[in-house]
Design an enzyme around this catalytic site. Structure first.
Site, PDB file in Angstrom:
ATOM      1  N   SER A 198       0.920  -1.262  -0.053  1.00 23.06           N
ATOM      2  CA  SER A 198      -0.141   0.014   0.036  1.00 23.06           C
ATOM      3  C   SER A 198       0.991   1.218  -0.030  1.00 23.06           C
ATOM      4  CB  SER A 198      -0.924   0.101   1.334  1.00 23.06           C
ATOM      5  OG  SER A 198      -1.726   1.152   1.516  1.00 23.06           O
ATOM      6  N   TYR A 252      -1.907  -1.562  10.008  1.00 23.06           N
ATOM      7  CA  TYR A 252      -1.972  -1.513   8.647  1.00 23.06           C
ATOM      8  C   TYR A 252      -0.586  -1.065   8.077  1.00 23.06           C
ATOM      9  CZ  TYR A 252      -3.895  -1.321   3.834  1.00 23.06           C
ATOM     10  OH  TYR A 252      -4.252  -1.416   2.661  1.00 23.06           O
TER      11      TYR A 252
END
Length: 266
Positions: free
Chosen positions: A143, A157
């Protein structure tokens, strides 16, 4: 990798979002695709929608944490379509909105197990065969948050996705001499099934609205085409949203300034 020479791709998280966009983009170029996903209903729906040019799709139910499951999927997929030329480790979840100080340790373990160990399990299953054949390509989905951490509420995350970036960089250095490419996909905001996957696996879905850069909701089809172009040129990093480059540069500028400050007058 020359996409025209690829015969079989396996895409985890392939029944929705970015994974499905990548699978479609590969299939449009004549690559047979095994979509592996934990959601059997989503697999059935995806396969039902793909006829004609997409006749080479097949599905496999897979929890990426399950190493025996990976071996079973490998056997079934390669029996059907031959050796996997392109592996896309795309499955993942995100528990967004909880600060580290308030994070349930079980949530931390679950995110790492799926977003990091799940990627390793895919690499462990297929990388050796690619290396032996002297061809192939692996895409690991991280990401942009793995490159620009520091957003409150995205700690676990971001930590997981930073690990995927580092794993991909190391793997690329290891496999390049053997003719195997590795790319790390660092998407920005793309319409995906991430929230559904998170909720399905017992996580709490929370929104974080103060991410710099905006431009939410890229179509998965657009992201899929970007990824296939990245594979075709063996790009080390594939960013769906290049405007985040400013955020990434800011981080590395901060590293350089910190180094200068620490060593000033030493």
């Amino acid at each position: 990798m020359n996409i025209a020479s690829a015969r079989h791709a396996l895409v985890t998280g392939g029944a929705s979002g970015i994974g499905r966009g990548i699978a479609d983009a590969l299939a449009r170029r004549g690559v047979a695709v095994t979509i592996a996903d934990i959601d059997d209903a989503a697999i059935e729906s995806t396969l039902a929608d793909r006829t004609g040019v997409f006749r080479l799709f097949r599905g496999a139910v897979l929890d990426v944490r399950d190493r025996e499951g990976w071996r079973s999927v490998e056997q079934e997929a390669e029996d059907a379509f031959g050796p996997v030329d392109i592996l896309v480790n795309n499955a993942g979840i995100g528990f967004n909105g909880t600060d580290f100080a308030d994070l349930d340790p079980q949530v931390f373990d679950t995110v790492i197990d799926i977003d990091v160990t799940g990627v390793f399990n895919g690499v462990s299953t297929f990388a050796d065969g690619m290396r032996a054949r002297g061809r192939g390509h692996i895409v690991n989905t991280a990401s942009v948050m793995g490159l620009t951490a520091g957003v409150p509420g995205r700690g676990v995350y971001s930590a997981a996705k930073a690990a995927v970036v580092a794993m991909s960089e190391a793997l690329r250095a290891e496999l390049a001499p053997h003719g195997v490419g590795v790319s790390v996909l660092c998407p920005g905001l793309v319409r995906s099934g991430l929230d559904n996957s998170t909720a399905r696996l017992g996580g709490e879905v929370r929104r974080v609205d103060h991410i710099k850069g905006g431009n939410a909701g890229m179509a998965p089809e657009t992201a899929g085409e970007i990824v296939v172009r990245g594979i075709s040129i063996d790009a080390p990093y594939i960013l769906t949203h290049p405007h985040y480059l400013g955020n990434i540069s800011t981080r590395y500028d901060s590293i350089a300034r910190s180094a200068d400050s620490v060593h000033a007058g030493a």
